[in-house]
Write a protein that holds these residues in place. Structure first.
Motif, PDB file in Angstrom:
ATOM      1  N   ARG A 101      42.569   5.128  32.727  1.00  0.00           N
ATOM      2  CA  ARG A 101      42.173   6.094  31.705  1.00  0.00           C
ATOM      3  C   ARG A 101      42.544   7.501  32.161  1.00  0.00           C
ATOM      4  NH1 ARG A 101      41.760   1.985  29.538  1.00  0.00           N
ATOM      5  NH2 ARG A 101      40.053   1.126  28.261  1.00  0.00           N
ATOM      6  N   VAL A 102      43.205   8.251  31.282  1.00  0.00           N
ATOM      7  CA  VAL A 102      43.420   9.677  31.505  1.00  0.00           C
ATOM      8  C   VAL A 102      42.288  10.416  30.810  1.00  0.00           C
ATOM      9  CG1 VAL A 102      44.904  11.666  31.050  1.00  0.00           C
ATOM     10  CG2 VAL A 102      45.918   9.489  31.746  1.00  0.00           C
ATOM     11  N   ILE A 103      41.598  11.250  31.568  1.00  0.00           N
ATOM     12  CA  ILE A 103      40.423  11.959  31.072  1.00  0.00           C
ATOM     13  C   ILE A 103      40.680  13.453  31.227  1.00  0.00           C
ATOM     14  CG2 ILE A 103      37.944  12.294  31.376  1.00  0.00           C
ATOM     15  CD1 ILE A 103      37.872   9.452  32.601  1.00  0.00           C
ATOM     16  N   SER A 104      40.750  14.151  30.101  1.00  0.00           N
ATOM     17  CA  SER A 104      41.168  15.545  30.100  1.00  0.00           C
ATOM     18  C   SER A 104      39.986  16.499  29.945  1.00  0.00           C
ATOM     19  CB  SER A 104      42.169  15.782  28.964  1.00  0.00           C
ATOM     20  OG  SER A 104      42.484  17.155  28.859  1.00  0.00           O
ATOM     21  N   ALA A 105      40.031  17.587  30.714  1.00  0.00           N
ATOM     22  CA  ALA A 105      39.012  18.626  30.584  1.00  0.00           C
ATOM     23  C   ALA A 105      39.264  19.508  29.363  1.00  0.00           C
ATOM     24  CB  ALA A 105      38.984  19.493  31.849  1.00  0.00           C
ATOM     25  N   ILE A 106      40.469  19.411  28.783  1.00  0.00           N
ATOM     26  CA  ILE A 106      40.802  20.086  27.529  1.00  0.00           C
ATOM     27  C   ILE A 106      40.975  19.012  26.470  1.00  0.00           C
ATOM     28  CG2 ILE A 106      42.483  21.531  26.313  1.00  0.00           C
ATOM     29  CD1 ILE A 106      43.188  22.774  29.015  1.00  0.00           C
ATOM     30  N   ARG A 107      40.298  19.116  25.367  1.00  0.00           N
ATOM     31  CA  ARG A 107      40.344  18.056  24.357  1.00  0.00           C
ATOM     32  C   ARG A 107      41.739  17.922  23.765  1.00  0.00           C
ATOM     33  NH1 ARG A 107      35.160  15.965  22.502  1.00  0.00           N
ATOM     34  NH2 ARG A 107      36.454  14.749  21.097  1.00  0.00           N
ATOM     35  N   MET A 108      42.247  16.717  23.806  1.00  0.00           N
ATOM     36  CA  MET A 108      43.501  16.334  23.136  1.00  0.00           C
ATOM     37  C   MET A 108      43.373  14.842  22.858  1.00  0.00           C
ATOM     38  SD  MET A 108      46.080  16.943  26.361  1.00  0.00           S
ATOM     39  CE  MET A 108      45.608  18.626  26.626  1.00  0.00           C
ATOM     40  N   ASP A 109      42.548  14.523  21.888  1.00  0.00           N
ATOM     41  CA  ASP A 109      42.070  13.163  21.681  1.00  0.00           C
ATOM     42  C   ASP A 109      43.181  12.148  21.407  1.00  0.00           C
ATOM     43  OD1 ASP A 109      39.633  14.314  22.027  1.00  0.00           O
ATOM     44  OD2 ASP A 109      38.991  14.160  19.946  1.00  0.00           O
ATOM     45  N   MET A 116      31.477  12.178  40.316  1.00  0.00           N
ATOM     46  CA  MET A 116      31.638  10.728  40.278  1.00  0.00           C
ATOM     47  C   MET A 116      30.998  10.024  41.477  1.00  0.00           C
ATOM     48  SD  MET A 116      33.239  10.065  37.468  1.00  0.00           S
ATOM     49  CE  MET A 116      32.367  11.448  36.761  1.00  0.00           C
ATOM     50  N   ALA A 117      30.373  10.786  42.356  1.00  0.00           N
ATOM     51  CA  ALA A 117      29.745  10.239  43.567  1.00  0.00           C
ATOM     52  C   ALA A 117      30.757   9.507  44.447  1.00  0.00           C
ATOM     53  CB  ALA A 117      28.577   9.320  43.209  1.00  0.00           C
ATOM     54  N   VAL A 173      45.933  11.804  23.031  1.00  0.00           N
ATOM     55  CA  VAL A 173      46.621  11.346  24.249  1.00  0.00           C
ATOM     56  C   VAL A 173      45.686  11.070  25.425  1.00  0.00           C
ATOM     57  CG1 VAL A 173      48.788  12.492  23.649  1.00  0.00           C
ATOM     58  CG2 VAL A 173      47.092  13.716  25.010  1.00  0.00           C
ATOM     59  N   ALA A 174      44.446  11.574  25.375  1.00  0.00           N
ATOM     60  CA  ALA A 174      43.537  11.408  26.512  1.00  0.00           C
ATOM     61  C   ALA A 174      42.103  11.466  26.037  1.00  0.00           C
ATOM     62  CB  ALA A 174      43.782  12.505  27.558  1.00  0.00           C
ATOM     63  N   GLU A 175      41.223  10.853  26.819  1.00  0.00           N
ATOM     64  CA  GLU A 175      39.802  10.931  26.507  1.00  0.00           C
ATOM     65  C   GLU A 175      39.252  12.293  26.924  1.00  0.00           C
ATOM     66  OE1 GLU A 175      37.408   7.922  28.251  1.00  0.00           O
ATOM     67  OE2 GLU A 175      38.523   6.250  27.378  1.00  0.00           O
ATOM     68  N   PRO A 176      38.260  12.807  26.217  1.00  0.00           N
ATOM     69  CA  PRO A 176      37.570  14.012  26.698  1.00  0.00           C
ATOM     70  C   PRO A 176      36.703  13.660  27.900  1.00  0.00           C
ATOM     71  CG  PRO A 176      36.439  13.147  24.776  1.00  0.00           C
ATOM     72  CD  PRO A 176      37.687  12.308  24.945  1.00  0.00           C
ATOM     73  N   TYR A 177      36.433  14.649  28.748  1.00  0.00           N
ATOM     74  CA  TYR A 177      35.620  14.384  29.929  1.00  0.00           C
ATOM     75  C   TYR A 177      34.147  14.277  29.563  1.00  0.00           C
ATOM     76  CZ  TYR A 177      33.169  14.760  34.295  1.00  0.00           C
ATOM     77  OH  TYR A 177      32.332  14.503  35.347  1.00  0.00           O
ATOM     78  N   ILE A 178      33.607  13.086  29.731  1.00  0.00           N
ATOM     79  CA  ILE A 178      32.170  12.822  29.589  1.00  0.00           C
ATOM     80  C   ILE A 178      31.777  12.061  30.850  1.00  0.00           C
ATOM     81  CG2 ILE A 178      30.361  11.665  28.256  1.00  0.00           C
ATOM     82  CD1 ILE A 178      32.246  11.912  25.802  1.00  0.00           C
ATOM     83  N   ARG A 179      30.941  12.667  31.674  1.00  0.00           N
ATOM     84  CA  ARG A 179      30.689  12.122  33.007  1.00  0.00           C
ATOM     85  C   ARG A 179      30.223  10.674  32.983  1.00  0.00           C
ATOM     86  NH1 ARG A 179      26.762  11.293  36.750  1.00  0.00           N
ATOM     87  NH2 ARG A 179      25.122  11.979  35.332  1.00  0.00           N
ATOM     88  N   ARG A 180      29.246  10.344  32.169  1.00  0.00           N
ATOM     89  CA  ARG A 180      28.711   8.980  32.169  1.00  0.00           C
ATOM     90  C   ARG A 180      29.756   7.958  31.714  1.00  0.00           C
ATOM     91  NH1 ARG A 180      23.219   8.245  32.819  1.00  0.00           N
ATOM     92  NH2 ARG A 180      21.992  10.160  33.004  1.00  0.00           N
TER      93      ARG A 180
END
Length: 244
Positions: free
Chosen positions: A105-113, A158-159, A115-122
Motif C-alpha cells: 500500500r502507498v499511503i500519502s500524507a497529501i491526499r490524492m485518492d 507505527m511502533a 493513486v494512494a491512500e490517505p494517511y490514517i494511522r490505525r
C-alpha cells in the motif's frame, strides 16, 4: 520454498528508509527499473521472514526541494514538488513489489485518492498486521521537513522497533566521507548525542532528535550489497547502530 519463520531475526516491525538517488542506478536522474527491482527483491526477502515492513523513499532522483529553493524557487513550492517526487518513487516500488507477489500500500500524507491512500494511522497499522508493506509517501505533508524526519515520525507512529537506513557505497557511519577521505573512521556503534555533536551524516538533526527522544535505534547498512537487508536483520554483515 519460502521461509516464513522469524527464527533468524529479532525484529517484528521495521522502517526501511532509502534515498531517491538509490533508485537511479548508474543513471544521473530518474528511475532505473532494474535497480528498483533489485531493491524490491531485498524487501521481499525480509518480508518472507514474516517481518512487517514500512518504507519511506526520498525524492532526490526526481526533484529536491532544497536544491530548487537554492536556485531561486520559493521554498514551500519547491518542497511540495519534492513531496510529489516521493509519490512517484513509492508507486514505482509498489509496482515492483506487487510484481513479486508482495501486497503493498502507498499511503500519502497529501491526499490524492486516485493513486494512494490517505494517511490514517490505525488503517496503516492494520495493513502491517495483515503483512502488507506500507510505503509512506509525500513526507510529513508539510514543507521544511525532510523524508528523514518523515521516516522517524512514521516509524514511531507505527511502533517500529528500528529504522534501517539503506546507503549506497558505504557500509555504515563514518566521521567523513570514506569515498573522498582514505583516513575516514568508521563507527560500529554511536550515540544519538554523538551524531548531533559531531554532525555525522546519518539523518538530519530533526530526525535524530525524534529517534533519540523515543529511544528508536537506527541501523545504517549498505543497500547495494546483495542480501544485505536480510543479513543485517539476522545479525550478519557490516553496519553501524545508532542508539541512546
Amino acid at each position: 520454498m519460502t521461509d516464513t519463520s522469524m527464527a533468524d531475526t529479532t525484529y517484528k516491525r521495521v522502517m526501511l528508509k532509502i534515498s531517491g538517488e538509490a533508485l537511479m542506478g548508474d543513471q544521473g536522474f530518474g528511475l532505473h527499473p532494474p535497480t528498483v527491482q533489485r531493491i524490491a527483491q531485498e524487501v521481499k526477502s525480509v518480508h518472507d521472514l514474516g517481518v512487517e515492513i514500512c518504507m519511506v523513499i526520498g525524492g532526490g532522483n526526481v526533484f529536491r526541494g532544497l536544491a530548487g529553493s537554492a536556485q531561486g524557487m520559493e521554498r514551500t513550492t519547491a518542497d511540495y514538488m519534492g513531496m510529489l517526487a516521493t509519490v512517484m518513487n513509492a508507486l514505482a516500488m509498489q509496482s515492483a513489489l506487487e510484481g513479486l507477489g508482495v501486497f503493498t500500500r502507498v499511503i500519502s500524507a497529501i491526499r490524492m485518492d486516485e493513486v494512494a491512500e490517505p494517511y490514517i494511522r490505525r488503517r496503516a497499522v492494520r495493513h502491517l498486521e495483515k503483512k502488507r508493506v506500507c510505503i509512506f509517501a509525500a513526507g510529513t505533508g508539510n514543507p521544511y521537513f525532510t523524508t528523514d524526519t518523515a521516516a522517524a515520525l512514521r516509524a514511531n507512529e507505527m511502533a517500529c522497533e528500528a529504522i534501517f537506513m539503506g546507503k549506497n557505497g558505504v557500509d555504515g557511519v563514518y566521521d567523513k566521507d570514506p569515498r573522498e577521505h582514505a583516513d575516514a573512521k568508521r563507527y560500529d556503534e554511536v550515540t544519538f548525542d554523538e551524531v548531533l555533536a559531531q554532525n555525522l551524516k546519518v539523518m538530519d538533526a530533526s530526525a535524530i532528535a525524534l529517534a533519540r527522544d523515543n529511544n528508536l535505534p537506527i541501523v545504517v547498512f549498505p543497500l547495494d550489497e546483495p542480501g544485505g537487508f536480510r543479513g543485517i536483520l539476522a545479525g550478519r554483515g557490516t553496519c553501524t547502530r545508532v542508539h541512546g
